[in-house]
Design a protein around this motif. Structure first.
Motif, PDB file in Angstrom:
ATOM      1  N   LEU A  60       0.852  -1.199   0.000  1.00  0.00           N
ATOM      2  CA  LEU A  60       0.000   0.000   0.000  1.00  0.00           C
ATOM      3  C   LEU A  60       0.886   1.248   0.000  1.00  0.00           C
ATOM      4  O   LEU A  60       0.647   2.210  -0.719  1.00  0.00           O
ATOM      5  N   TRP A  61       1.952   1.196   0.812  1.00  0.00           N
ATOM      6  CA  TRP A  61       2.885   2.330   0.867  1.00  0.00           C
ATOM      7  C   TRP A  61       3.642   2.479  -0.454  1.00  0.00           C
ATOM      8  O   TRP A  61       3.874   3.597  -0.929  1.00  0.00           O
ATOM      9  N   ALA A  62       4.006   1.346  -1.038  1.00  0.00           N
ATOM     10  CA  ALA A  62       4.771   1.396  -2.286  1.00  0.00           C
ATOM     11  C   ALA A  62       3.961   2.094  -3.377  1.00  0.00           C
ATOM     12  O   ALA A  62       4.483   2.924  -4.120  1.00  0.00           O
ATOM     13  N   VAL A  63       2.681   1.798  -3.437  1.00  0.00           N
ATOM     14  CA  VAL A  63       1.817   2.412  -4.451  1.00  0.00           C
ATOM     15  C   VAL A  63       1.787   3.938  -4.258  1.00  0.00           C
ATOM     16  O   VAL A  63       1.899   4.709  -5.212  1.00  0.00           O
ATOM     17  N   ARG A  64       1.687   4.357  -2.996  1.00  0.00           N
ATOM     18  CA  ARG A  64       1.710   5.810  -2.714  1.00  0.00           C
ATOM     19  C   ARG A  64       3.042   6.419  -3.143  1.00  0.00           C
ATOM     20  O   ARG A  64       3.087   7.466  -3.792  1.00  0.00           O
ATOM     21  N   ASN A  65       4.141   5.755  -2.769  1.00  0.00           N
ATOM     22  CA  ASN A  65       5.476   6.282  -3.091  1.00  0.00           C
ATOM     23  C   ASN A  65       5.677   6.457  -4.588  1.00  0.00           C
ATOM     24  O   ASN A  65       6.206   7.475  -5.035  1.00  0.00           O
ATOM     25  N   ILE A  66       5.275   5.459  -5.352  1.00  0.00           N
ATOM     26  CA  ILE A  66       5.509   5.501  -6.799  1.00  0.00           C
ATOM     27  C   ILE A  66       4.812   6.721  -7.397  1.00  0.00           C
ATOM     28  O   ILE A  66       5.408   7.514  -8.117  1.00  0.00           O
ATOM     29  N   GLY A  67       3.513   6.857  -7.063  1.00  0.00           N
ATOM     30  CA  GLY A  67       2.728   7.965  -7.622  1.00  0.00           C
ATOM     31  C   GLY A  67       3.360   9.310  -7.284  1.00  0.00           C
ATOM     32  O   GLY A  67       3.560  10.166  -8.151  1.00  0.00           O
ATOM     33  N   VAL A  93      -4.972   2.082  -5.137  1.00  0.00           N
ATOM     34  CA  VAL A  93      -4.456   2.268  -6.500  1.00  0.00           C
ATOM     35  C   VAL A  93      -5.194   3.429  -7.171  1.00  0.00           C
ATOM     36  O   VAL A  93      -4.586   4.315  -7.771  1.00  0.00           O
ATOM     37  N   ASN A  94      -6.523   3.440  -7.039  1.00  0.00           N
ATOM     38  CA  ASN A  94      -7.300   4.514  -7.669  1.00  0.00           C
ATOM     39  C   ASN A  94      -6.895   5.881  -7.131  1.00  0.00           C
ATOM     40  O   ASN A  94      -6.760   6.848  -7.875  1.00  0.00           O
ATOM     41  N   LYS A  95      -6.681   5.940  -5.816  1.00  0.00           N
ATOM     42  CA  LYS A  95      -6.355   7.214  -5.177  1.00  0.00           C
ATOM     43  C   LYS A  95      -4.937   7.680  -5.547  1.00  0.00           C
ATOM     44  O   LYS A  95      -4.724   8.823  -5.929  1.00  0.00           O
ATOM     45  N   SER A  96      -3.977   6.771  -5.443  1.00  0.00           N
ATOM     46  CA  SER A  96      -2.574   7.181  -5.589  1.00  0.00           C
ATOM     47  C   SER A  96      -2.107   7.276  -7.033  1.00  0.00           C
ATOM     48  O   SER A  96      -1.155   7.990  -7.326  1.00  0.00           O
ATOM     49  N   LEU A  97      -2.748   6.524  -7.909  1.00  0.00           N
ATOM     50  CA  LEU A  97      -2.210   6.476  -9.275  1.00  0.00           C
ATOM     51  C   LEU A  97      -3.169   7.040 -10.320  1.00  0.00           C
ATOM     52  O   LEU A  97      -2.940   6.882 -11.515  1.00  0.00           O
ATOM     53  N   LYS A  98      -4.239   7.710  -9.873  1.00  0.00           N
ATOM     54  CA  LYS A  98      -5.248   8.117 -10.863  1.00  0.00           C
ATOM     55  C   LYS A  98      -4.705   9.090 -11.907  1.00  0.00           C
ATOM     56  O   LYS A  98      -5.172   9.125 -13.037  1.00  0.00           O
ATOM     57  N   ASP A  99      -3.683   9.866 -11.537  1.00  0.00           N
ATOM     58  CA  ASP A  99      -3.099  10.794 -12.519  1.00  0.00           C
ATOM     59  C   ASP A  99      -2.407  10.056 -13.656  1.00  0.00           C
ATOM     60  O   ASP A  99      -2.047  10.654 -14.664  1.00  0.00           O
ATOM     61  N   PHE A 100      -2.198   8.748 -13.489  1.00  0.00           N
ATOM     62  CA  PHE A 100      -1.515   7.972 -14.527  1.00  0.00           C
ATOM     63  C   PHE A 100      -2.481   7.094 -15.321  1.00  0.00           C
ATOM     64  O   PHE A 100      -2.062   6.275 -16.111  1.00  0.00           O
ATOM     65  N   PHE A 101      -3.799   7.257 -15.071  1.00  0.00           N
ATOM     66  CA  PHE A 101      -4.777   6.463 -15.824  1.00  0.00           C
ATOM     67  C   PHE A 101      -5.105   7.205 -17.115  1.00  0.00           C
ATOM     68  O   PHE A 101      -5.485   8.364 -17.057  1.00  0.00           O
ATOM     69  N   ASN A 121     -11.911   3.188 -17.528  1.00  0.00           N
ATOM     70  CA  ASN A 121     -12.881   2.092 -17.565  1.00  0.00           C
ATOM     71  C   ASN A 121     -12.282   0.698 -17.564  1.00  0.00           C
ATOM     72  O   ASN A 121     -12.991  -0.268 -17.704  1.00  0.00           O
ATOM     73  N   ILE A 122     -10.967   0.611 -17.453  1.00  0.00           N
ATOM     74  CA  ILE A 122     -10.386  -0.730 -17.470  1.00  0.00           C
ATOM     75  C   ILE A 122     -10.103  -1.207 -16.047  1.00  0.00           C
ATOM     76  O   ILE A 122      -9.791  -0.405 -15.170  1.00  0.00           O
ATOM     77  N   SER A 123     -10.216  -2.511 -15.865  1.00  0.00           N
ATOM     78  CA  SER A 123      -9.880  -3.060 -14.554  1.00  0.00           C
ATOM     79  C   SER A 123      -8.373  -3.010 -14.385  1.00  0.00           C
ATOM     80  O   SER A 123      -7.621  -3.414 -15.267  1.00  0.00           O
ATOM     81  N   LYS A 124      -7.928  -2.496 -13.232  1.00  0.00           N
ATOM     82  CA  LYS A 124      -6.482  -2.329 -13.040  1.00  0.00           C
ATOM     83  C   LYS A 124      -5.830  -3.592 -12.458  1.00  0.00           C
ATOM     84  O   LYS A 124      -4.624  -3.664 -12.364  1.00  0.00           O
ATOM     85  N   HIS A 125      -6.658  -4.554 -12.062  1.00  0.00           N
ATOM     86  CA  HIS A 125      -6.067  -5.788 -11.513  1.00  0.00           C
ATOM     87  C   HIS A 125      -5.818  -6.764 -12.664  1.00  0.00           C
ATOM     88  O   HIS A 125      -6.734  -7.373 -13.192  1.00  0.00           O
ATOM     89  N   LEU A 126      -4.560  -6.897 -13.038  1.00  0.00           N
ATOM     90  CA  LEU A 126      -4.238  -7.726 -14.213  1.00  0.00           C
ATOM     91  C   LEU A 126      -4.276  -9.210 -13.887  1.00  0.00           C
ATOM     92  O   LEU A 126      -4.364 -10.041 -14.784  1.00  0.00           O
ATOM     93  N   GLY A 127      -4.169  -9.545 -12.620  1.00  0.00           N
ATOM     94  CA  GLY A 127      -4.214 -10.968 -12.265  1.00  0.00           C
ATOM     95  C   GLY A 127      -3.521 -11.241 -10.952  1.00  0.00           C
ATOM     96  O   GLY A 127      -2.908 -10.358 -10.356  1.00  0.00           O
ATOM     97  N   ASP A 128      -3.657 -12.484 -10.553  1.00  0.00           N
ATOM     98  CA  ASP A 128      -3.126 -12.907  -9.266  1.00  0.00           C
ATOM     99  C   ASP A 128      -2.254 -14.139  -9.518  1.00  0.00           C
ATOM    100  O   ASP A 128      -2.679 -15.075 -10.178  1.00  0.00           O
ATOM    101  N   ILE A 129      -1.019 -14.088  -9.005  1.00  0.00           N
ATOM    102  CA  ILE A 129      -0.122 -15.230  -9.211  1.00  0.00           C
ATOM    103  C   ILE A 129      -0.050 -16.034  -7.933  1.00  0.00           C
ATOM    104  O   ILE A 129       0.453 -15.553  -6.918  1.00  0.00           O
ATOM    105  N   LYS A 130      -0.581 -17.253  -8.000  1.00  0.00           N
ATOM    106  CA  LYS A 130      -0.541 -18.030  -6.750  1.00  0.00           C
ATOM    107  C   LYS A 130       0.800 -18.708  -6.563  1.00  0.00           C
ATOM    108  O   LYS A 130       1.650 -18.704  -7.463  1.00  0.00           O
ATOM    109  N   HIS A 131       0.932 -19.296  -5.399  1.00  0.00           N
ATOM    110  CA  HIS A 131       2.176 -20.000  -5.082  1.00  0.00           C
ATOM    111  C   HIS A 131       2.318 -21.185  -6.032  1.00  0.00           C
ATOM    112  O   HIS A 131       1.450 -22.057  -6.067  1.00  0.00           O
TER     113      HIS A 131
END
Ligand SMILES: Nc1ncnc2c1ncn2[C@@H]1O[C@H](COP(=O)(O)OP(=O)(O)OP(=O)(O)O)[C@@H](O)[C@H]1O
Ligand SMILES: [Mg+2]
Length: 356
Positions: A204-211, A279-287, A291-301
């Motif tokens: 969560l912090w990383a997403v804020r930092n990047i933006g 993600v919506n809050k911190s990175l919205k300036d980069f959208f 209308n696209i889903s930002k979750h590209l997928g989940d990689i399990k173990h």
């Protein structure tokens, strides 16, 4: 919005149409970035690039821009690795792209490209000496912000690399886990970024930092370009790429503790639920496309399939062993097919929005 918006079984016709449209825009540079370490960046870059190159017939150049060189160790054979790094002065790596600038020789004339048959892509291999260039890039960044041509040219070194990779459909950057000078130059040169992340509070912090970091850097660079006397000396006449966010990939490869017991699930679920909002809050300036889903997928173990694919130097989808590998490989094929489909769909939607 959830990943269910992107259909995992998208008809191949639709995907082919998206690919054709993407290719018509010329080379697209994508960086896979999270300043948190060990979140599966390198594994994602290698396996997603292999999926898109081998299954969707795209030309991809992967750049190992992490001085740890994990991606290089993953894809080249042990013998090639030893031969290359045992030499006193190994050349033909990412170091040879940046080094000429530091001795006043300007941009390198040719890219040191190596073909990787097992993965279907080409690579510029990593180099531990890249760490020594952090200083050069950091010093020249100060000059760049003040409008100095030398500083701006150094800062634009990856823009020059991308320009020279014009025969590829994609350039993928694997990056180290930091908000340092090398990564700054890559983020300022790329067209898009993807955030691989673990589901924990640090993500969560990383997403804020990047933006926040990217917004500040872009402003500082714009200012430097405004001040410079001769923009024609800078690649693309100093035009700064608009950096778009394509989505994030979650991974659960740490869902089990060392003892094999599941980790605390409630905390995990609470953070998972917070991710889309963060993600919506911190990175919205980069959208570029809301209308696209930002979750590209989940990689399990994927258990021992991950280390096995590293020792065999093949993508997880092509590890040919049987037994417990059969199920893990089937899962890997589904996961990377799904992420590749969502990635291509989002990229197409983003590029079509850009030209409107
Ligand atoms: N799906 C998976 N299943 C099991 N293990 C995995 C999976 N994905 C990655 N791993 C393992 O987790 C470790 C960290 O992954 P990786 O090196 O891709 O992370 P990273 O974010 O690139 O790390 P760094 O920040 O150091 O560059 C590796 O040892 C890798 O083999
Ligand atoms: Mg890595």
């Amino acid at each position: 919005m959830t990943s269910s918006n992107n259909k995992s079984n998208q008809p191949s016709e639709a995907l082919a149409k998206s690919l054709m449209s993407i290719k018509s825009h010329g080379v697209q540079a994508i960086c896979f970035f999270n300043n948190k370490g060990g979140v599966g960046k390198t594994t994602l870059v290698a396996n997603l690039a292999a999926q898109i190159a081998l299954k969707l017939d795209c030309k991809i150049l992967v750049v190992d821009a992490d001085p740890q060189c994990n991606l290089t160790q993953y894809v080249i054979s042990d013998q090639e690795f030893v031969d290359h790094y045992n030499s006193d002065n190994p050349t033909n790596s990412i170091y040879s792209v940046i080094h000429p600038l530091s001795i006043g020789k300007g941009y390198s004339t040719e890219l040191p490209i190596k073909k990787i048959n097992n993965f279907g892509f080409d690579i510029i291999i990593g180099d531990p000496r890249l760490a020594l260039k952090e200083d050069l890039l950091a010093q020249d960044w100060r000059d760049a912000k003040a409008g100095g041509v030398r500083g701006l040219r150094t800062t634009f070194v990856f823009s020059d690399l991308i320009k020279k990779a014009k025969n590829y459909d994609f350039v993928f950057f694997d990056m180290g886990p930091s908000l340092g000078a090398i990564n700054r130059s890559i983020l300022l040169a790329a067209n898009h970024f993807v955030v691989p992340m673990s589901v924990d509070i640090f993500s969560l912090w990383a997403v804020r930092n990047i933006g926040e970091a990217v917004k500040v850097w872009q402003k500082e660079l714009e200012n430097g370009i405004r001040l410079t006397e001769d923009p024609s000396e800078i690649p693309n006449n100093g035009k700064i790429q608009r950096l778009c966010f394509l989505g994030y990939v979650t991974q659960q490869h740490k869902e089990k503790s060392e003892s094999g017991q599941p980790r605390v699930v409630e905390a995990y679920d609470a953070i998972r639920q917070k991710l889309p909002d963060e993600v919506n809050k911190s990175l919205k300036d980069f959208f570029d496309n809301e209308n696209i889903s930002k979750h590209l997928g989940d990689i399990k173990h994927l258990a021992s399939l991950a280390p096995k694919s590293q020792t065999l130097h093949v993508p997880m989808i092509n590890v040919k062993l049987r037994g417990s590998y059969t199920t893990a490989r089937k899962n890997a094929r589904e996961i990377f097919n799904n992420i590749a489909t969502n990635f291509i769909t989002n990229l197409d939607a983003t590029l079509s929005q850009k030209i409107k």
